[in-house]
Design an enzyme around this catalytic site. Structure first.
Site: not given
Ligand code: ZN
Length: 223
Positions: A15, A44, A114, A120, A122
Site C-alpha cells: 500500500h 498495516y 492493493h 484504488k 494504491c
Molecule cells: Zn492500499
C-alpha cells in the site's frame, strides 16, 4: 526484521499512505487516522518511511485491516507516499529486504498491490518492477515460485467441485485470486465458471487437470 507468525499467510499486500507530507511520515500518524476511522489499531503491519526506516504497526499475529474482503491470511505493508515520483530508493531497498525475508519463510507466498483487488490506484508506484515480481506475484529473484510449483503438480492435483475442501482448494483460490478459505463454496464456484467462460469452456464449476493447467498458464487476474 520479520519473524514468521503462527497464523497462515498466503499473500502480502503493498500500500501507499496517500500523503507526501513529512509530518505524516510515521506509523503513529497512520495509526491515529485508523483509530479515528474506528479501527482497533493501525491497519498495516509495516510502515516504510521516506528514508527507508521500517516501522512496525499491527501485530503480525493479527489479521490486517487494509484490503477490504481480502484481509485473511495476508500481511500489509504501507509505503509513505502519494506521488509515484516521490517514493525513494531507500524505501524500495527496505521493501525489497523485507519482501525477501518474508519470502524465505514460506514455500510459496505472493506479493500484490492493493490495486489488484480494489479500484484504488494504491500503491501508485510500479511495485511489480520494484520487487521484480512474476505474473503470480512471486519474487523472481528466488527459485521458489508459484508458477513452477503448480506446473509440476498440475497432473497430480485432484479434481475439485462444489463442497471440496483443503489445500488444493486454497491453491485454486490463489490462482483465481479470490478469498482463500480452503472451502469450495459459492464464490469459488462463480469464479471458476467465469474463468471457464472466458476460456470458452463448458461453464460447469468442476475443476479437472486441464482446468488446472489453463489456470497456471493464465495471467494473474481476479475472476
Ligand atoms: Zn492500499
Amino acid at each position: 526484521m520479520f519473524t514468521k507468525p503462527s497464523r497462515k499467510i498466503h499473500r502480502v499486500f503493498i500500500h501507499c499512505s496517500a500523503s507526501d507530507h513529512a509530518h505524516h511520515d510515521n506509523a503513529s500518524t497512520i495509526k491515529s487516522w485508523h483509530l479515528a476511522r474506528g479501527f482497533s489499531d493501525v491497519g498495516y503491519h509495516f510502515f516504510i518511511q521516506k528514508d527507508g526506516t521500517l516501522e512496525y504497526g499491527r501485530d503480525i499475529e493479527k489479521t490486517p485491516a487494509a484490503q477490504k474482503g481480502h484481509n485473511l491470511y495476508t500481511l500489509a505493508i504501507c509505503m509513505h507516499g502519494l506521488k509515484e515520483e516521490n517514493f525513494t530508493q531507500a524505501q524500495f531497498e527496505t521493501l525489497n529486504k523485507l519482501a525477501v525475508q518474508i519470502e524465505h519463510n514460506y514455500e510459496n507466498i505472493s506479493f500484490h498491490g492493493h490495486c489488484e483487488i480494489s479500484k484504488k490506484a494504491c500503491p501508485v508506484f510500479n511495485y511489480n518492477q520494484v520487487l521484480d515480481l512474476d505474473r503470480y506475484g512471486s519474487l523472481n529473484k528466488n527459485d521458489i515460485s508459484l508458477t513452477p510449483l503448480v506446473s509440476t503438480k498440475a497432473d497430480d492435483l485432484p479434481d475439485l467441485k462444489l463442497g471440496s475442501r483443503g489445500e488444493s482448494v486454497e491453491l485454486l483460490q490463489r490462482l483465481l485470486f479470490i478469498k482463500i478459505d480452503g472451502i469450495f463454496g459459492p464464490q469459488t464456484s462463480r469464479s471458476i465458471k467465469a474463468f471457464k467462460k472466458l476460456q470458452n469452456l463448458y461453464t460447469s464449476d468442476v475443476v479437472k487437470s486441464y482446468v488446472w493447467r489453463l489456470l497456471v498458464e493464465n495471467e494473474k487476474i481476479s475472476y
